[in-house]
Design a protein around this motif. Structure first.
Motif, PDB file in Angstrom:
ATOM      1  N   VAL B 101       0.914  -0.941  -0.206  1.00 14.23           N
ATOM      2  CA  VAL B 101       0.121   0.020   0.314  1.00 14.23           C
ATOM      3  C   VAL B 101       0.925   1.495   0.183  1.00 14.23           C
ATOM      4  N   ASN B 102       1.028   2.041  -1.082  1.00 10.31           N
ATOM      5  CA  ASN B 102       1.170   2.879  -1.118  1.00 10.31           C
ATOM      6  C   ASN B 102       0.527   4.155  -0.646  1.00 10.31           C
ATOM      7  N   ALA B 108      -3.476   0.341  -4.141  1.00  7.29           N
ATOM      8  CA  ALA B 108      -2.966  -0.316  -3.601  1.00  7.29           C
ATOM      9  C   ALA B 108      -2.541  -1.394  -4.397  1.00  7.29           C
ATOM     10  N   VAL B 109      -1.396  -2.331  -3.642  1.00  7.98           N
ATOM     11  CA  VAL B 109      -0.679  -3.359  -5.156  1.00  7.98           C
ATOM     12  C   VAL B 109      -1.033  -5.150  -4.571  1.00  7.98           C
ATOM     13  N   VAL B 110      -2.231  -5.609  -5.431  1.00  6.26           N
ATOM     14  CA  VAL B 110      -2.973  -6.807  -4.869  1.00  6.26           C
ATOM     15  C   VAL B 110      -3.024  -7.977  -5.721  1.00  6.26           C
ATOM     16  N   LEU B 123      -7.099  -3.331   4.517  1.00  7.00           N
ATOM     17  CA  LEU B 123      -7.116  -2.128   4.857  1.00  7.00           C
ATOM     18  C   LEU B 123      -7.419  -1.437   6.232  1.00  7.00           C
ATOM     19  N   ASN B 124      -8.409  -2.013   6.860  1.00  4.15           N
ATOM     20  CA  ASN B 124      -9.088  -1.469   7.338  1.00  4.15           C
ATOM     21  C   ASN B 124      -8.464  -1.431   8.964  1.00  4.15           C
ATOM     22  N   THR B 214      -2.517 -11.402 -12.382  1.00  3.29           N
ATOM     23  CA  THR B 214      -2.153 -11.565 -11.223  1.00  3.29           C
ATOM     24  C   THR B 214      -1.591 -10.815 -10.416  1.00  3.29           C
ATOM     25  N   LYS B 215      -1.159  -9.498 -10.738  1.00  3.41           N
ATOM     26  CA  LYS B 215      -1.332  -8.566  -9.719  1.00  3.41           C
ATOM     27  C   LYS B 215      -2.392  -7.528 -10.801  1.00  3.41           C
ATOM     28  N   MET B 216      -2.218  -6.578  -9.839  1.00  6.35           N
ATOM     29  CA  MET B 216      -3.588  -4.928  -9.775  1.00  6.35           C
ATOM     30  C   MET B 216      -3.396  -3.743  -9.001  1.00  6.35           C
ATOM     31  N   ALA B 217      -2.452  -2.671  -9.364  1.00  9.23           N
ATOM     32  CA  ALA B 217      -2.479  -1.624  -8.726  1.00  9.23           C
ATOM     33  C   ALA B 217      -4.253  -1.141  -8.423  1.00  9.23           C
TER      34      ALA B 217
END
Lengths: 413, 492
Positions: B101-102, B108-110, B123-124, B214-217
């Motif tokens: 998380v930036n 966020a990169v997930v 996030l919470n 495979t990843k997403m921001a």
């Protein structure tokens, strides 16, 4: 989370959603056919996997988290049941194994907001096991092994019945004429004898006129929970007859499983209206403390976390009494794990899992132990010797101990 | 049928434990168990734990020309993750982490299989001052598919569709190559898709037919300290909608703006089919319920925004109560999951909707959900309402304004009993008829479209656009192994 949307039924932990009008009301403990019009309300949306609308949305299902595939979560099991019921699937060993690879901890049900699934999925999870037994696909061979032993020696631990009271010391004041009995249970009798001893010492110190019956048999929980309802009923009948013939009017338990069997399953599933008052030790003690009959004097100076046993919490609705009791002990600091009360992570021993699915069982226990460690507590405390035994068998860290609530109370007495 | 040789190869990649061809396991991947779309067939399911494992699976599938279907929860109301040509379902659920998380650049990169519960919980706990756009869908459903398929979030007025929340991607192509798209292709920062050519569009709206993410921001937004949720109620949609259209262009810190009809509201109450008012309008019941969420940085700013919102509502003879106040007018057993929607009533998205919006007892539901011009919000309701009532279904209408009011979503849900084949057929007819009816309105384009809707648009789309999509698909997936049978087929 919006807690006002549910309530605990009297005498049962199973919650009913109260925020929905016109729910289908069904009887509990019926066969699969009774529930056939509600399995398919499920859309495997995954609500059953995490603590619904809790801050950290933690995972709650040991079976699913270990098995990973959809089939191991409640959603999958709902739809497999529908598939079977609608003729799209057939009974197989694999199907039975999927249904048995679950501790029936009911954490999943608590999360689902489809009223009829929330209210009744626990019923068909058990009905499927009973069906598996009828079709010859259940129980698992490990369950058969201990069941046979229970039928012969009245305990699942492959021990001799004659050793059942070996833990009992002469210091315990038993009153053969009393109408109150302490139902010790198999785990405390054979594996966690400190629980039996602590409980008996507490009752003795209270000058309670109680007795322990030599002819006490396994409560039948390990048999009932593995779908062998008929055999479990035979065991229950025997216990009810024994305790009735002894004139028992009140039974005190220290095991969550025994408590649930006597209080809920015997009368409501087996229709054995024994008429005895069933009280779990913390209930008894908190009442006595409130009435000024007991004082807890010795400070224990410990930071502890409380683990809700599934059979006491989600199955019977008792969450606060043990906590209230623990807080009465001088020097105790009670801290909560993230998953507590209705969202508590199961210790992984119930439902026949510990005997037949060791990988799942140990994985669940280790996750709970890790969660307890993260609180910084010195000890994880439960109110069930089966949970205690599971923790003691799996704790590898020096800095975490496991206790039963009775042990701490006895120390503080 | 997939040979034991291939199964062994797959087991070598991920471990035996994460591959299954058992009928009881496969069964749950044949169908989405929600929609009226037909069943498919899953031959084998596999759960990779890394992007490299995804690559290796895709390479095997490519070698042997076996179809592969990326899957997170399999639920999207269009049957998009239902395997139409058999093959391997790649269940992404082991890839469920927030990697980074930036807070400075607010993203966020997930991982590709993360669910809404995973994201929201993280996030919470770790970044409580930030929020992601969250769908009103169940917590176990997938974050990535929702972004790729133009899902809409509770920050829709701020950020638009899910696709517009995407900052960058890591994708496994049909060839097995791993590609990074966006600023992450040149740096370790995933702040955006600019300024290089924006290739994220090669995967957005393609329904998993061009690659596996495979990843997403994804974009995050600050959680401002002052927030109010209003729930204005009007007698008819025709009366309430103009007020919302005005609010959509008023700014006022509005992060979410939507309205529903009473049919939809009754599903929030979790009523069953036997106990809903099929046509609340005929009974004289109020048929319009709005939701206006505004947030602000200071109390003074918030008060001014709220005052302006109330003034606009009053122009339309409505005096809105807050959701919390309005809920008090509902009896306890009629509140259903209304309180689950917003923090002001003790809830938070995601929300368990079905079993609710589909009038639970039948377990089946599907929608004609369209992106639309805001000019159509009332007409869409009127047309879909008529068809719903013709089929004996309570009209369940929902309209959400997006991206500062630049466009909107219009959607009509249909519930049915999925245990009854006749009802499924009836629902299919009803859905298609609603779709046909709303096509009279220029600008209604279905999102997450089932195959029948894809085919409908194929004939009507600009020919050059259609051919370009085919060429792109053919280029990225030359062997047509990526979710074949869905979307537009690639050029051979």
């Amino acid at each position: 989370m919006v807690q006002e949307s549910r309530k605990y039924l009297k005498g049962k932990g199973i919650t009913k959603l109260i925020n929905v009008a016109n729910q289908i009301m069904l009887k509990n403990y019926q066969n699969l056919d009774q529930y056939k019009d509600i399995f398919y309300q499920c859309g495997k949306c995954g609500n059953c996997r995490t603590a619904y609308q809790e801050n950290g949305w933690p995972r709650v299902c040991p079976s699913g988290e270990y098995g990973k595939f959809e089939a191991y979560y409640l959603g999958g099991k709902n739809l497999l049941t529908w598939g079977l019921n609608s003729g799209k699937l057939e009974w197989t060993e694999n199907l039975a194994r999927i249904f048995y690879q679950c501790s029936v901890c009911h954490a999943c049900l608590q999360q689902c907001n489809i009223p009829e699934i929330h209210n009744y999925a626990g019923e068909w999870l058990m009905a499927m096991r009973e069906e598996a037994v009828k079709k010859g696909f259940g129980p698992m061979k490990e369950h058969t092994l201990y069941t046979d032993h229970i039928l012969n020696e009245y305990n699942p631990y492959l021990e001799k019945h004659e050793k059942r009271l070996n833990w009992l010391t002469k210091d315990i004041n038993l009153d053969p004429s009393g109408d109150i009995a302490y139902f010790v249970g198999c785990t405390s009798s054979y594996r966690e004898q400190t629980v039996a001893l602590a409980t008996a010492e507490i009752l003795s110190s209270m000058h309670l006129k109680f007795k322990i019956l030599k002819e006490e048999h396994c409560c039948g929980s390990p048999v009932f929970m593995t779908g062998q309802a008929e055999k479990a009923k035979e065991i229950a009948e025997n216990n009810v007859n024994t305790f009735s013939e002894e004139g028992i009017k009140k039974i005190i338990t220290s095991c969550a499983g025994c408590y649930r069997m006597w209080k809920e399953v015997y009368p409501n599933k087996f229709k054995l209206n024994h008429g005895m008052e069933i009280v779990h030790l913390p209930e008894l003690l908190i009442t006595e403390i409130k009435n000024g009959k007991i004082d807890l004097n010795h400070s224990l100076d410990m930071k502890i976390t409380y683990h809700d046993p599934c059979h006491l919490g989600r199955h019977m609705g008792m969450y606060e009494i043990p906590r209230e009791l623990l807080k009465k002990i001088p020097g105790i600091e009670l801290v909560e794990m993230e998953r507590n009360r209705e969202n508590a992570w199961c210790c992984g021993s119930g439902g026949g899992v510990r005997s037949a699915f060791k990988g799942l069982s140990e994985s669940a226990a280790n996750e709970r132990i890790q969660e307890a460690l993260e609180t910084g507590a010195d000890a994880i405390v439960s109110s069930c010797p089966f949970c205690l035994n599971q923790f003691k068998s799996n704790i590898k860290q020096e800095d975490l101990k496991a206790y039963d609530i009775s042990e701490l109370i006895n120390k503080s007495f | 049928m997939i040979s034991s040789e291939i199964i062994t190869k797959l087991e070598t990649i991920v471990g035996e434990r994460y591959v299954s061809d058992e009928p009881e396991i496969q069964y749950l991947y044949h169908y989405d168990f929600i929609s009226a779309e037909p069943e498919g067939k899953c031959d084998i399911v596999i759960m990779p734990g890394t992007a490299e494992e995804v690559q290796n699976i895709v390479k095997i599938a490519n070698n042997f020309k076996i179809p592969i279907v990326p899957w997170v929860s399999g639920i999207n109301f269009g049957g998009i993750a239902t395997p139409r040509k058999g093959g391997i379902v790649i269940d992404m659920r082991r890839l469920n982490k927030v990697l980074e998380v930036n807070e400075d650049d607010m993203y966020a990169v997930v991982e590709g299989g993360i669910t809404w519960a995973d994201l929201k919980g993280y996030l919470n706990k770790h970044h409580p001052d930030f929020q992601a756009g969250i769908t009103w869908s169940p917590p176990g459903t997938g974050v990535i598919p929702s972004h790729l398929c133009y899902g809409m979030f509770n920050l829709g007025m701020l950020g638009g569709t899910g696709a517009e929340f995407i900052n960058g991607l890591e994708v496994v192509l049909g060839s097995g190559e791993l590609v990074k798209i966006g600023s992450c292709s040149l740096s370790s920062y995933w702040y955006g898709r600019q300024p290089l050519p924006d290739l994220s569009g090669l995967f957005i709206g393609f329904e998993g037919t061009t690659g596996i993410i495979t990843k997403m921001a994804i974009k995050l937004w600050p959680k401002l300290p002052f927030r109010t949720d209003y729930l204005p109620i009007a007698q008819t949609v025709e009366e309430g909608a103009p007020m919302m259209l005005k609010l959509a262009k008023a700014g006022l810190g509005i992060i979410d703006l939507l309205f529903i009809n009473l049919g939809w509201a009754q599903s929030l109450m979790c009523l069953d089919q036997a106990n809903v008012a099929n046509d609340p309008v005929e009974l004289g019941l109020p048929d319009f319920l709005g939701l206006i969420t505004t947030q602000a940085y200071t109390e003074k700013q918030h008060e001014a925004q709220c005052e302006a919102i109330i003034d606009i509502c009053k122009e339309f003879n409505l005096d809105p109560l807050t959701l919390k106040e309005q809920m008090k007018s509902f009896p306890e057993n009629m509140q259903g999951i209304m309180g689950h929607l917003t923090p002001s009533t003790g809830g938070q998205a995601p929300v368990q909707f079905w079993g609710c919006w589909n009038f639970s007892r039948g377990g089946g539901g599907e929608w004609v959900g369209s992106y639309n011009t805001t000019r159509n919000v009332v007409k869409y309701y009127q047309l879909s309402r008529d068809v719903s009532l013709k089929y004996g279904k309570p009209p369940q209408y929902y309209c959400r304004f997006m991206f500062g009011g630049h466009y909107c979503v219009t959607r009509t849900n249909i519930n049915f009993n999925k245990n009854n084949p006749e009802e499924i057929l009836n629902a299919r007819k009803c859905l298609k008829e609603i779709h046909d009816a709303v096509q009279q309105l220029e600008g209604s384009i279905m999102y997450k479209p089932p195959l029948w809707a894809v085919n409908y648009y194929n004939d009507k789309m600009d020919r050059n656009m259609y051919q370009l999509i085919k060429r792109v698909k053919g280029l990225l997936d030359p062997n047509n192994i990526m979710n074949p049978g869905q979307g537009i087929e690639g050029e051979k």
